[in-house]
Enzyme design. Structure first.
Site, PDB file in Angstrom:
ATOM      1  CG  HIS A 190       4.941  -3.286   2.004  1.00 51.59           C
ATOM      2  ND1 HIS A 190       4.984  -1.968   1.624  1.00 51.59           N
ATOM      3  CD2 HIS A 190       3.744  -3.452   2.643  1.00 51.59           C
ATOM      4  CE1 HIS A 190       3.877  -1.355   2.025  1.00 51.59           C
ATOM      5  NE2 HIS A 190       3.114  -2.236   2.640  1.00 51.59           N
TER       6      HIS A 190
ATOM      7  N   GLY B 138       4.611   2.268   5.023  1.00 48.94           N
ATOM      8  CA  GLY B 138       4.520   3.600   5.593  1.00 48.94           C
ATOM      9  C   GLY B 138       4.821   3.596   7.079  1.00 48.94           C
TER      10      GLY B 138
ATOM     11  CB  ILE C 299       6.516   1.062  -1.838  1.00 48.95           C
ATOM     12  CG1 ILE C 299       5.174   0.515  -1.321  1.00 48.95           C
ATOM     13  CG2 ILE C 299       6.416   1.451  -3.309  1.00 48.95           C
ATOM     14  CD1 ILE C 299       4.042   1.531  -1.372  1.00 48.95           C
TER      15      ILE C 299
ATOM     16  CG  ASP D  34       1.743  -4.385   6.658  1.00 49.93           C
ATOM     17  OD1 ASP D  34       1.247  -5.136   5.786  1.00 49.93           O
ATOM     18  OD2 ASP D  34       1.595  -3.154   6.654  1.00 49.93           O
TER      19      ASP D  34
END
Length: 291
Positions: free
Chosen positions: A199, A217, A214, A194
């Protein structure tokens, strides 16, 4: 309009070939915290239970690996489906379900079939449901349902979709534990496929409305399943039948997660919060079904 719901949901299924080996599995496990200290394992690097995630000679595969097998092609393929053209800065992961049909092999070659079962109109946003069904020469392996929340793409007059929420049990949790997220966790996890700069790139994160990058998830998703397997299911990954969650809030690298677990027949309900931010919700509607 960047999202054409009719075109997306009526498009022919797309197929992709997936392949993975023990290195991909080990990298994924390290990316979700395998080998790191926990309240239950203060010195875990050579703990035999932990080596099942990191040492190739006795490796087993956590079912959430399905979300990254083959480089995370389910999400990438879904966002390039006919009728879908969205800005990554407007995209957030809304929810994830993995259903396991049999134990995931350490090495594999499989075919992924991808569809868009639904596109929901939430008013100021759209929710795209992506489904990937994966099978190898021996039959079905897993099914993933991914909900993608796209800000600014609602208002097209479509179905709002389901909105039911799962209430937490009206009793104290059977187990509470914590998992620390390292400052470099997102940088390691993204090597499993990903590559969204949200991120890793502070400038991109600011464009997306965050003051710093961040955590993925799906990294939180994996951390949580590993904790459930290790603390409640005796480390037996093959007992997991399905695992569903709704992403209720963000996690920042360097934070600690608090997990509350409730045991019920054949399933475990989980709440994940960030205690450093007044127990801000992180994962909700989270259930692990098991044998």
């Amino acid at each position: 309009m960047p999202i054409d719901a009719v075109k997306a949901t009526s498009a022919e299924p797309r197929t992709t070939e997936l392949a993975w080996d023990h290195k991909d599995v080990q990298l994924y496990h390290l990316g979700i915290g395998a080998g790191a200290a926990t309240p239950e394992k203060p010195q875990p690097a050579t703990d035999p239970d932990e080596l099942r995630y990191t040492l190739e000679s006795g490796l087993h595969v956590l079912p959430s690996f399905a979300t990254v097998a083959g480089g995370g092609m389910a999400l990438a393929g879904g966002l390039s489906a006919p009728g879908i053209d969205v800005d990554l800065a407007a995209v957030l992961h809304g929810g994830q379900t993995v259903t396991v049909h049999r134990a995931l092999p350490v090495r594999g070659r499989a075919t992924q079939t991808s569809t868009v079962p639904a596109v929901y109109d939430k008013g100021k946003a759209a929710v795209i449901v992506l489904r990937s069904e994966v099978a190898d020469a021996d039959g079905p392996l897993w099914t993933c349902d991914t909900q993608i929340f796209v800000r600014g793409e609602g208002g097209f007059g479509g179905d709002r979709g389901p909105s039911a929420r799962l209430e937490l049990p009206d009793r104290a949790p059977d187990l509470t534990t914590e998992r620390h997220i390292r400052a470099d966790q997102a940088l390691l996890y993204r090597l499993s496929g990903d590559w969204n700069p949200l991120h890793a790139d502070p400038e991109f994160a600011r464009l997306a409305g965050f003051d710093r990058p961040i955590l993925h998830g799906l990294c939180t998703y994996g951390v949580t399943l590993k904790a459930v397997v290790d603390t409640v299911l005796g480390g037996e990954v093959a007992r997991v039948r399905s695992y569903a969650t709704r992403f209720a809030g963000v996690v920042f690298p360097g934070e600690t997660l608090r997990l509350r677990l409730w045991r019920e027949p054949g399933r475990i309900q989980v709440s994940v919060t960030a205690p450093g931010r007044d127990d801000a919700p992180v994962l909700a509607d989270t259930v692990v079904e098991h044998s």
